[in-house]
Design an enzyme around this catalytic site. Structure first.
Site, mmCIF file in Angstrom:
data_model
loop_
_atom_site.group_PDB
_atom_site.id
_atom_site.type_symbol
_atom_site.label_atom_id
_atom_site.label_comp_id
_atom_site.label_asym_id
_atom_site.label_seq_id
_atom_site.Cartn_x
_atom_site.Cartn_y
_atom_site.Cartn_z
ATOM 1 N N SER A 144 -0.753 4.193 0.597
ATOM 2 C CA SER A 144 -1.519 5.169 1.376
ATOM 3 C C SER A 144 -0.730 5.769 2.544
ATOM 4 C CB SER A 144 -2.822 4.536 1.865
ATOM 5 O OG SER A 144 -3.600 4.175 0.768
ATOM 6 N N ALA A 177 -16.228 -4.757 -15.275
ATOM 7 C CA ALA A 177 -17.467 -4.719 -14.476
ATOM 8 C C ALA A 177 -17.214 -5.204 -13.051
ATOM 9 C CB ALA A 177 -18.556 -5.546 -15.169
ATOM 10 N N GLY A 178 -16.061 -4.864 -12.492
ATOM 11 C CA GLY A 178 -15.772 -5.184 -11.088
ATOM 12 C C GLY A 178 -16.145 -4.012 -10.192
ATOM 13 N N GLY A 179 -15.616 -4.003 -8.974
ATOM 14 C CA GLY A 179 -15.920 -2.940 -8.024
ATOM 15 C C GLY A 179 -15.457 -1.577 -8.514
ATOM 16 N N THR A 201 -9.108 -1.705 2.128
ATOM 17 C CA THR A 201 -8.781 -2.172 0.783
ATOM 18 C C THR A 201 -9.009 -3.671 0.669
ATOM 19 O OG1 THR A 201 -7.154 -2.024 -0.991
ATOM 20 C CG2 THR A 201 -6.251 -2.309 1.218
ATOM 21 N N ASP A 253 -13.662 6.286 -3.882
ATOM 22 C CA ASP A 253 -13.013 5.845 -5.131
ATOM 23 C C ASP A 253 -13.506 6.637 -6.354
ATOM 24 O OD1 ASP A 253 -11.364 3.942 -3.968
ATOM 25 O OD2 ASP A 253 -12.820 2.328 -4.194
ATOM 26 N N LYS A 262 -13.497 -4.513 1.458
ATOM 27 C CA LYS A 262 -14.364 -3.369 1.141
ATOM 28 C C LYS A 262 -15.859 -3.672 1.282
ATOM 29 C CE LYS A 262 -11.445 -0.652 -1.931
ATOM 30 N NZ LYS A 262 -11.402 0.070 -3.195
ATOM 31 N N TYR A 279 -2.042 1.099 -12.266
ATOM 32 C CA TYR A 279 -0.854 1.951 -12.057
ATOM 33 C C TYR A 279 0.436 1.162 -11.855
ATOM 34 C CZ TYR A 279 -1.809 1.165 -7.090
ATOM 35 O OH TYR A 279 -2.030 0.582 -5.873
ATOM 36 N N SER A 318 0.807 -1.226 0.000
ATOM 37 C CA SER A 318 0.000 0.000 0.000
ATOM 38 C C SER A 318 0.844 1.281 0.000
ATOM 39 C CB SER A 318 -0.919 0.030 1.224
ATOM 40 O OG SER A 318 -1.630 1.244 1.235
HETATM 41 P P1 ATR Z 1 -12.043 -4.738 -9.115
HETATM 42 O O1 ATR Z 1 -13.083 -4.977 -8.055
HETATM 43 O O2 ATR Z 1 -10.727 -4.253 -8.588
HETATM 44 O O3 ATR Z 1 -12.564 -3.893 -10.229
HETATM 45 P P2 ATR Z 1 -12.522 -7.432 -10.129
HETATM 46 O O4 ATR Z 1 -13.864 -7.450 -9.510
HETATM 47 O O5 ATR Z 1 -11.618 -8.612 -9.915
HETATM 48 O O6 ATR Z 1 -11.653 -6.185 -9.697
HETATM 49 O O7 ATR Z 1 -12.711 -7.181 -11.688
HETATM 50 C C1 ATR Z 1 -11.727 -7.431 -12.619
HETATM 51 C C2 ATR Z 1 -12.218 -7.017 -14.018
HETATM 52 O O8 ATR Z 1 -11.177 -7.356 -14.951
HETATM 53 C C3 ATR Z 1 -13.461 -7.751 -14.459
HETATM 54 O O9 ATR Z 1 -14.227 -6.889 -15.258
HETATM 55 C C4 ATR Z 1 -12.877 -8.900 -15.299
HETATM 56 O O10 ATR Z 1 -13.732 -9.423 -16.277
HETATM 57 P P3 ATR Z 1 -14.745 -10.657 -15.934
HETATM 58 O O11 ATR Z 1 -15.892 -10.026 -15.202
HETATM 59 O O12 ATR Z 1 -15.120 -11.214 -17.236
HETATM 60 O O13 ATR Z 1 -13.959 -11.603 -15.075
HETATM 61 C C5 ATR Z 1 -11.732 -8.204 -15.977
HETATM 62 N N1 ATR Z 1 -10.734 -9.153 -16.456
HETATM 63 C C6 ATR Z 1 -9.806 -9.829 -15.725
HETATM 64 N N2 ATR Z 1 -9.063 -10.626 -16.530
HETATM 65 C C7 ATR Z 1 -9.550 -10.473 -17.796
HETATM 66 C C8 ATR Z 1 -9.205 -11.020 -19.077
HETATM 67 N N3 ATR Z 1 -8.209 -11.910 -19.230
HETATM 68 N N4 ATR Z 1 -9.907 -10.598 -20.157
HETATM 69 C C9 ATR Z 1 -10.918 -9.698 -20.029
HETATM 70 N N5 ATR Z 1 -11.284 -9.138 -18.848
HETATM 71 C C10 ATR Z 1 -10.616 -9.518 -17.746
#
Ligand code: ATR
Length: 281
Positions: free
Chosen positions: A23, A134-136, A68, A108, A72, A225, A21
């Site tokens: 932070s 589409a993650g967090g 983190t 965030d 979360k 980053y 981290s």
């Molecule tokens: P965070 O909460 O930090 O955003 P996460 O929930 O693990 O992290 O989300 C990771 C993102 O990267 C997701 O959108 C994931 O796509 P999937 O929902 O299909 O898993 C995307 N991601 C990770 N590896 C990938 C890959 N090889 N190709 C395309 N998308 C990928």
């Protein structure tokens, strides 16, 4: 001596693992510069100990802490109150102990938009945006873009159902969920491209997208980053496009957290972000 210790502000960042981290570098610097006595520490908390760990921080009269990975979401239900934004996102990244009541926030999205507004002043708020992932992180980015008033958000994720779920959960009508293989074509319609996936991060494959159809005023924002110069950022620079890197989002979410704890902004124009960027290049 004991009294002096008592008056020191206690803050930290709670995660597992937490060694990586940045932070503490930010907050300890700002506290010193603002003449606030205290320390911001790394707080290593194993997931199974979360409840007891939070109770302990409260007992020790921490003023607050950042949250983190992987805490979360789990932290949300262990607090006395949670603000609207964190509730909608289902995730807390900042806690403030207000006279024994623990309040949760999520900064965030604010970090994302502040960094964009600061470093790409003329980004096209009047054009659609392409969000990848589409993650967090995507959720926070989308809420911030909604508040910024962009006319449309194209949301592309490898697993389309997760993008559909975000659209439903956030209840935003102007999100168009598109297929993962449509992303390079959508670039022609947008003023901003945001990568919120882990693609491009050290140890992950690069994000493969063509920027050939991008207008010259398109801004490309990669929230990764590590490294700062991802393949996406390099490709955007090669096309002469304005780029925004992920370090500033981290920096500005910390600015917003500092403000929650101290009701004042730290001085952000003293070159700290540039110094950190040097370390990452
Ligand atoms: P965070 O909460 O930090 O955003 P996460 O929930 O693990 O992290 O989300 C990771 C993102 O990267 C997701 O959108 C994931 O796509 P999937 O929902 O299909 O898993 C995307 N991601 C990770 N590896 C990938 C890959 N090889 N190709 C395309 N998308 C990928």
């Amino acid at each position: 001596m004991q009294n002096m210790e008592k008056n020191k502000v206690k803050l930290g960042v709670m995660g597992w693992p937490i060694e990586q981290s940045l932070s503490p570098d930010l907050h300890n610097h700002w506290m010193k510069a603002s003449d606030i006595k205290g320390r911001y520490k790394k707080l290593a908390c194993e997931p199974e100990n979360l409840k007891g760990f939070i109770a302990d921080l409260k007992e020790k009269k921490y003023l607050g802490w950042n949250v983190t990975i992987p805490h979360k979401t789990a932290t949300l239900s262990l607090l006395d109150s949670v603000d609207e934004r964190a509730k909608v996102l289902g995730a807390v990244n900042t806690v403030k102990n207000e006279d024994g009541k623990l309040c949760g926030y999520n900064t965030d999205g604010e970090g994302f938009i502040q960094h964009l507004n600061n470093s790409a002043t003329n980004w096209r708020r009047d054009k659609p945006v392409l969000v990848l992932g589409a993650g967090g992180a995507a959720r926070a980015v989308i809420m911030a873009l909604k508040d910024a008033g962009v006319p449309k958000i194209y949301l592309c994720n490898r697993t389309k159902e997760k993008a559909d779920t975000i659209k439903r959960d956030l209840d935003i009508s102007n999100i168009d969920v598109a297929n993962w293989d449509e992303k390079s074509g959508i670039v022609s319609e947008v003023g901003l491209v945001v990568n919120t996936t882990s693609l491009g991060m050290d140890g992950c494959p690069p994000l493969e997208i063509s920027l050939n159809l991008a207008d010259s005023d398109v801004v490309v924002y990669d929230i990764v980053y590590k490294p700062l110069d991802t393949a996406l950022i390099k490709a955007a620079k090669d096309r002469g496009l304005k780029t925004v890197d992920g370090l500033g989002m981290l920096f500005h979410q910390a600015v917003a957290a500092f403000e929650i704890w101290f009701d004042r902004k730290p001085d952000i124009n003293d070159g700290l972000l540039d110094e950190l960027r040097e370390q990452f290049l």
